[in-house]
Design a protein around this motif. Structure first.
Motif, short mmCIF file in Angstrom:
data_model
loop_
_atom_site.label_atom_id
_atom_site.label_comp_id
_atom_site.label_asym_id
_atom_site.label_seq_id
_atom_site.Cartn_x
_atom_site.Cartn_y
_atom_site.Cartn_z
N ARG A 33 11.00 -1.49 0.92
CA ARG A 33 10.91 -2.76 1.64
C ARG A 33 9.58 -2.91 2.39
NH1 ARG A 33 14.76 -6.17 1.93
NH2 ARG A 33 14.08 -6.97 3.97
N SER A 35 6.55 -4.49 3.23
CA SER A 35 5.99 -5.82 3.02
C SER A 35 4.53 -5.75 2.59
CB SER A 35 6.12 -6.63 4.31
OG SER A 35 5.58 -7.93 4.15
N ALA A 71 7.45 -9.73 -0.58
CA ALA A 71 6.76 -9.24 0.61
C ALA A 71 7.18 -10.03 1.85
CB ALA A 71 5.25 -9.32 0.40
N SER A 74 10.70 -9.39 2.94
CA SER A 74 10.84 -8.09 3.63
C SER A 74 10.42 -8.17 5.08
CB SER A 74 10.01 -7.03 2.90
OG SER A 74 10.47 -6.84 1.58
N ASP A 75 9.38 -8.99 5.35
CA ASP A 75 8.91 -9.16 6.73
C ASP A 75 8.21 -10.51 6.84
OD1 ASP A 75 7.86 -9.14 9.25
OD2 ASP A 75 6.87 -7.19 9.07
N GLU A 78 4.64 -10.58 8.60
CA GLU A 78 3.55 -9.71 8.18
C GLU A 78 2.40 -10.58 7.65
OE1 GLU A 78 0.76 -7.51 7.24
OE2 GLU A 78 2.47 -6.44 8.14
N ALA A 81 1.42 -10.23 3.94
CA ALA A 81 2.41 -10.82 3.04
C ALA A 81 2.27 -12.34 3.00
CB ALA A 81 3.82 -10.43 3.48
#
Length: 246
Positions: A33, A35, A71, A74-75, A78, A81
């Motif tokens: 996971r 990112s 990406a 996942s976050d 970020e 990402a």
């Protein structure tokens, strides 16, 4: 693994792009996971599409979007990402969402020259070349010795091309080539701009170098990561410069 992927990406070479993909995938194996790892994987696919290091240009653009969506899932906060997804969506013509994501990346990390560069690169195709230039100039001020400076200058050049300022487009593209010779996007942009300006003789060395790198360049290839209207304007300038006669 992430730092190795980033280093290879910054080299802008076919083999290095493949190595970047390898290290991004290895990082994902270690931390599924991550990112940043998925974002770097997306950029490795984009490089293979943009520089035509694969015949499956549209396929790699689609892979880039898929990796970047993962990406961000996942976050969502970020910046790398968000930058990867915004950049990929710009190539898909989804300009509104691309700009929104990239503006968020800049808001979260105002010191990220890369995020500002990606935002500037997306604003031009979104029909806002003057806004793009302001953002790109900010990216250059943030990181004047950035290893991606040739890309910052190329994005500036493309923005001036979109705005129809061909002289400025040539100047910025040449500055990019001075940093990193042989970049096909710069060669294409200079030759096309010279064609639009009627300066055919000056375009010849750029055309010949471009032909040696991308002999099958076409509207269809360019349309994989820009609008058809813009792709046709690029090719119109190239034809005026003598592309078809080589």
């Amino acid at each position: 693994c992430i730092h190795r992927a980033m280093w290879h990406l910054s080299r802008f070479e076919r083999d290095s792009s493949a190595r970047a993909e390898f290290w991004a995938r290895r990082a994902i194996e270690l931390q599924p996971r991550s990112s940043r790892a998925h974002g770097l994987l997306a950029f490795s696919f984009l490089h293979q599409a943009i520089f035509k290091w694969s015949d499956e240009v549209r396929e790699f653009v689609s892979r880039a979007r898929e990796a970047a969506e993962t990406a961000v899932a996942s976050d969502p906060d970020e910046p790398l990402a968000l930058t990867a997804l915004g950049f990929a969506l710009s190539f898909h013509g989804e300009h509104r969402r691309a700009v929104e994501l990239l503006e968020r990346a800049v808001q979260i990390n105002p010191s990220s020259a890369m995020a500002s560069w990606a935002l500037g690169a997306a604003l031009g195709p979104a029909g806002r070349p003057d806004d793009a230039i302001a953002v790109l100039e900010r990216a250059i001020r943030l990181s004047p010795q950035d290893p991606l400076m040739h890309e910052y200058r190329f994005a500036l050049s493309a923005s001036h091309f979109i705005a129809g300022r061909y002289e400025k487009a040539i100047d910025e593209a040449q500055r990019s080539l001075d940093i990193r010779p042989g970049m096909p996007g710069c060669l294409r942009l200079i030759a096309s701009s010279l064609g639009h300006l009627g300066r055919v003789a000056e375009a010849d060395p750029y055309l010949r170098q471009l032909r040696s790198i991308q002999p099958d360049l076409s509207v269809e290839h360019l349309e994989a990561f820009m609008s058809r209207e813009l792709a046709e304007r690029y090719m119109a300038g190239l034809r005026q410069a003598g592309w078809d006669s080589l």
